[in-house]
Design a protein around this motif. Structure first.
Motif, mmCIF file in Angstrom:
data_model
loop_
_atom_site.group_PDB
_atom_site.id
_atom_site.type_symbol
_atom_site.label_atom_id
_atom_site.label_comp_id
_atom_site.label_asym_id
_atom_site.label_seq_id
_atom_site.Cartn_x
_atom_site.Cartn_y
_atom_site.Cartn_z
ATOM 1 N N LEU A 1 0.821 -1.199 0.000
ATOM 2 C CA LEU A 1 0.000 0.000 0.000
ATOM 3 C C LEU A 1 0.858 1.254 0.000
ATOM 4 N N ILE A 2 2.013 1.192 0.672
ATOM 5 C CA ILE A 2 2.895 2.366 0.644
ATOM 6 C C ILE A 2 3.377 2.629 -0.781
ATOM 7 N N GLY A 3 3.723 1.555 -1.496
ATOM 8 C CA GLY A 3 4.109 1.738 -2.888
ATOM 9 C C GLY A 3 2.971 2.304 -3.713
ATOM 10 N N LEU A 4 1.763 1.800 -3.466
ATOM 11 C CA LEU A 4 0.589 2.286 -4.203
ATOM 12 C C LEU A 4 0.336 3.753 -3.909
ATOM 13 N N TYR A 5 0.542 4.116 -2.627
ATOM 14 C CA TYR A 5 0.407 5.525 -2.242
ATOM 15 C C TYR A 5 1.380 6.393 -3.033
ATOM 16 N N GLY A 6 2.633 5.924 -3.178
ATOM 17 C CA GLY A 6 3.608 6.684 -3.955
ATOM 18 C C GLY A 6 3.159 6.856 -5.391
ATOM 19 N N VAL A 7 2.622 5.779 -5.977
ATOM 20 C CA VAL A 7 2.205 5.876 -7.373
ATOM 21 C C VAL A 7 1.025 6.827 -7.515
ATOM 22 N N LEU A 8 0.113 6.809 -6.522
ATOM 23 C CA LEU A 8 -1.103 7.612 -6.657
ATOM 24 C C LEU A 8 -0.858 9.085 -6.377
ATOM 25 N N VAL A 9 -0.113 9.384 -5.307
ATOM 26 C CA VAL A 9 -0.076 10.756 -4.811
ATOM 27 C C VAL A 9 1.102 11.548 -5.354
ATOM 28 N N LYS A 10 2.253 10.897 -5.534
ATOM 29 C CA LYS A 10 3.453 11.640 -5.892
ATOM 30 C C LYS A 10 3.363 12.174 -7.322
ATOM 31 N N LYS A 11 4.026 13.294 -7.565
ATOM 32 C CA LYS A 11 3.950 13.910 -8.878
ATOM 33 C C LYS A 11 5.305 13.983 -9.570
ATOM 34 N N ASN A 12 6.268 13.272 -9.027
ATOM 35 C CA ASN A 12 7.600 13.258 -9.635
ATOM 36 C C ASN A 12 7.789 11.893 -10.295
ATOM 37 N N LEU A 13 8.307 11.891 -11.522
ATOM 38 C CA LEU A 13 8.389 10.621 -12.258
ATOM 39 C C LEU A 13 9.271 9.610 -11.542
ATOM 40 N N ILE A 14 10.415 10.082 -10.995
ATOM 41 C CA ILE A 14 11.324 9.155 -10.319
ATOM 42 C C ILE A 14 10.658 8.580 -9.075
ATOM 43 N N LYS A 15 9.863 9.422 -8.371
ATOM 44 C CA LYS A 15 9.154 8.913 -7.188
ATOM 45 C C LYS A 15 8.140 7.851 -7.590
ATOM 46 N N ILE A 16 7.515 8.034 -8.751
ATOM 47 C CA ILE A 16 6.550 7.034 -9.196
ATOM 48 C C ILE A 16 7.267 5.715 -9.499
ATOM 49 N N ILE A 17 8.460 5.811 -10.108
ATOM 50 C CA ILE A 17 9.223 4.583 -10.388
ATOM 51 C C ILE A 17 9.616 3.906 -9.083
ATOM 52 N N ILE A 18 10.002 4.716 -8.084
ATOM 53 C CA ILE A 18 10.356 4.134 -6.780
ATOM 54 C C ILE A 18 9.149 3.439 -6.175
ATOM 55 N N GLY A 19 7.972 4.055 -6.302
ATOM 56 C CA GLY A 19 6.762 3.430 -5.775
ATOM 57 C C GLY A 19 6.477 2.099 -6.444
ATOM 58 N N LEU A 20 6.667 2.047 -7.761
ATOM 59 C CA LEU A 20 6.448 0.779 -8.470
ATOM 60 C C LEU A 20 7.428 -0.286 -7.994
ATOM 61 N N SER A 21 8.703 0.115 -7.774
ATOM 62 C CA SER A 21 9.697 -0.849 -7.289
ATOM 63 C C SER A 21 9.290 -1.392 -5.929
ATOM 64 N N ILE A 22 8.769 -0.495 -5.060
ATOM 65 C CA ILE A 22 8.369 -0.958 -3.732
ATOM 66 C C ILE A 22 7.216 -1.945 -3.837
ATOM 67 N N MET A 23 6.285 -1.688 -4.771
ATOM 68 C CA MET A 23 5.183 -2.639 -4.948
ATOM 69 C C MET A 23 5.701 -3.995 -5.406
ATOM 70 N N GLU A 24 6.686 -3.966 -6.338
ATOM 71 C CA GLU A 24 7.296 -5.226 -6.780
ATOM 72 C C GLU A 24 7.903 -5.985 -5.610
ATOM 73 N N TYR A 25 8.665 -5.270 -4.785
ATOM 74 C CA TYR A 25 9.331 -5.929 -3.654
ATOM 75 C C TYR A 25 8.304 -6.551 -2.729
ATOM 76 N N ALA A 26 7.191 -5.822 -2.507
ATOM 77 C CA ALA A 26 6.161 -6.345 -1.601
ATOM 78 C C ALA A 26 5.591 -7.637 -2.164
ATOM 79 N N LEU A 27 5.407 -7.690 -3.499
ATOM 80 C CA LEU A 27 4.863 -8.920 -4.081
ATOM 81 C C LEU A 27 5.830 -10.085 -3.942
ATOM 82 N N PHE A 28 7.119 -9.828 -4.212
ATOM 83 C CA PHE A 28 8.106 -10.915 -4.076
ATOM 84 C C PHE A 28 8.098 -11.453 -2.654
#
Lengths: 161, 111, 145, 195
Positions: free
Chosen positions: B11-38
């Protein structure tokens, strides 16, 4: 010639990793070591003939205890400075000069200086080393060279030059 | 409890993807979501008292953990790296064109 | 991207071949110990990336390297596909493990798993190196003339 | 062991929050490294050495790629929303996440308890893996033999992704270069060719 040195080192490392001595491991290890030697052989060492001189290895064995002793002395010095209530440190960067010629010797000198507590080599430019020193005792280049470098330089010259 | 923490990380990764407005932050959020799934897959496959699923001499009948989620995750990790690299390359190109990572400004400079 | 200092360069030259050897070891023992094509391929790519980072990308002719990386990537995926098609060529079904199994716990065993690991290792290593080299030759604010 | 696992997970969550909220992009990426390397430790505790080996190298490479991109562009995060709009956005996001958490919490009770997986499929793999494939590493046996189709697909995805990176980041094509003699558009690779 350069490639033979890397071949031997790579094959020894393969034997260490697998720790098995049947024909499959030996033949595949031979092939892999040959591949490694073919790809990276010409950047491994500069003067490969030095690797076959036994005298240099003996000097290296002589160098190790000296280096350890310097390390222990410097450890106690730094520990004294840290534990002292007024922290008598005086940090700064000094420039020293080395007589060593080959790259490998310079790098080994820089690493020895880094591993000794209290001194930290920052950069090498040609024959000058820039060293961060926790307690600068003299700004003069010749004086600093005598204090830091000459402890190791004499033996390193015997090993690598 | 552990499942819940994994979901929290997702959910923290999802929060980053939803709320953040910086492209690099969005990529970081996606990476965190990946890690959570693994992490979730690896947690699901764990077995109490099990060892790693590698048969060695003398341990043929040992209790192993579930190797199937591990095999699924193993390939997914490498794919995750490739996807991250693709996203980063797109972000670098967008920065070269617009001079910013802010997605609101990128939308305004269309054309 | 500029190279690093003499210390980093010399140490890199010493260890880069051994890192490469370790990657190949991981690939070859994929069916016996932890590891395999994916992990070993990334370690192999890491060896080359270390070399490029230490020496600086301007010293190397990066166009040639990128071309070669693409070639090896295609070669790796072709090896994998060919091994999968072996079953079809032999008249049975896709992905049949028809090479001899050998004795368990020996290096040359487990049929097509070992060659598949080699193919995947080549593919992954070349792929990640290609990604890095394309990013490294880009010119940005950080590189000064 | 469960305590260590929970502590590592809390560390990962803290690292993730710092990575998302940091103002400096470089420190945000390094905080992402905390999450990745803690994941390596979790994999080791959960008896998955294959995953740990892959993850520790992948994490390093991901950091290298992200930092290379950051050094080529900018490291300041200038996207600040101010005033009532910011509060509205945060409230909407947090409300959605809370709803999500509520429903997923009810679903989690259906899963098998931690440490007792349902191994309907994996039981066969474990008992037959060595005799059918000859590989003693059962993960390798699964990804390359029992589930080879999956791996073929994943390798194809990797290939396509790399092709995408190369196409997106390639230097300007020959036809465009003749039309645009602008020096700012020339990438580094052409400079090297000219030398």
């Amino acid at each position: 010639m350069k490639r033979i040195v890397l071949f031997i080192v790579a094959f020894l490392l393969w034997l260490l990793l697998t720790s098995a001595l049947d024909w499959q491991h030996l033949s595949i290890g031979m092939g892999v070591a040959f591949l490694v030697a073919f790809l990276f052989g010409n950047i491994f060492v500069q003067q490969p003939e030095k690797c076959f001189q036994i005298k240099r290895y003996l000097w290296f064995c002589y160098y190790l205890p000296i280096f350890l002793w310097e390390c222990i002395k410097a450890n106690f010095d730094v520990a004294y400075r840290v534990l002292h209530p007024r922290m008598p440190i005086h940090p700064g960067i000094v420039k020293v000069r080395t007589q060593l010629k080959s790259d490998m010797a310079k790098v080994c000198l820089a690493n020895s200086i880094t591993m000794t507590p209290g001194t930290l080599s920052v950069d090498i430019k040609d024959e000058y080393l820039y060293i961060h020193w926790i307690n600068v005792r003299s700004q003069d280049m010749a004086e600093a060279t005598k204090l830091i470098v000459s402890r190791f330089e004499r033996i390193l010259a015997k090993i690598f030059d | 409890m552990i499942y819940l923490l994994c979901v929290l990380l997702l959910l923290i990764g999802l929060y980053g993807v939803l709320v953040k407005k910086n492209l690099i932050k969005i990529i970081i959020g996606l990476s965190i979501m990946e890690y959570a799934l693994f992490l979730f897959f690896a947690v699901i496959g764990y077995r109490e008292g099990g060892t790693a699923p590698i048969i060695t001499k003398g341990f043929e009948k040992a209790v192993f953990v579930d190797p199937l989620p591990q095999a699924l995750v193993l390939t997914a990790i490498v794919i995750g790296l490739a996807v991250t690299a693709l996203l980063v390359s797109l972000a670098v190109r967008i920065y070269e064109k617009h001079g910013t990572f802010d997605i609101r400004k990128i939308r305004r400079l269309k054309g | 991207m500029r190279g690093m200092t003499l210390i980093v360069k010399t140490i890199t030259r010493l260890i880069v071949g051994l890192i490469f050897l370790y990657g190949i070891y991981i690939v070859f023992h994929g069916h016996l110990t932890p590891g395999g094509g994916f992990a070993g391929g990334i370690i192999i790519a890491g060896a080359f990336i270390l070399l490029v980072l230490a020496e600086g990308s301007e010293e190397l002719s990066t166009e040639v390297k990128k071309w070669r990386a693409s070639l090896f990537e295609s070669l790796g995926i072709f090896i994998f596909w060919f091994l999968a098609m072996l079953g079809v060529f032999a008249g049975t079904f896709f992905f049949l493990n028809l090479l001899p199994k050998g004795k368990p716990l020996e290096l040359l065993s487990a049929g097509i798993i070992l060659p598949c690991n080699i193919g995947i290792g080549i593919e992954v290593g070349a792929a990640l190196f290609a990604i890095f080299i394309t990013l490294a030759v880009l010119k940005g604010k950080g590189d000064k003339e | 062991m469960l305590t260590i696992l929970i502590l590592l997970l809390i560390l990962m969550i803290l690292g993730a929050i710092i990575a998302l909220e940091g103002k400096d992009l470089l420190s945000a990426i390094i905080s992402l490294g905390i999450v990745g390397f803690a994941l390596v430790l979790v994999f080791l505790i959960l008896q998955a050495p294959d995953l740990a080996i892959v993850q520790i190298v992948v994490e390093t490479l991901a950091l290298i790629i992200l930092i290379a991109a950051i050094l080529k562009t900018t490291r300041e995060d200038t996207t600040e929303t101010r005033g009532a709009k910011k509060i509205f956005i945060y409230l909407c996001g947090l409300g959605f996440l809370g709803l999500f958490l509520f429903f997923i919490n009810q679903t989690l009770t259906e899963l098998p308890r931690f440490g007792y997986p349902i191994m309907r499929m994996a039981g066969n793999y474990l008992s037959l893996g060595l005799t059918k494939t000859g590989a003693s590493n059962l993960v390798a046996a699964i990804i390359l033999d029992f589930r080879g189709y999956d791996t073929l697909g994943e390798v194809t995805v990797l290939f396509t992704a790399v092709m995408g990176v190369i196409v997106v980041l390639r230097k300007i094509g020959r036809r465009t270069r003749e039309k645009l003699p602008d020096e700012t558009k020339v990438t580094g690779s052409r400079k090297i060719e000219e030398k």
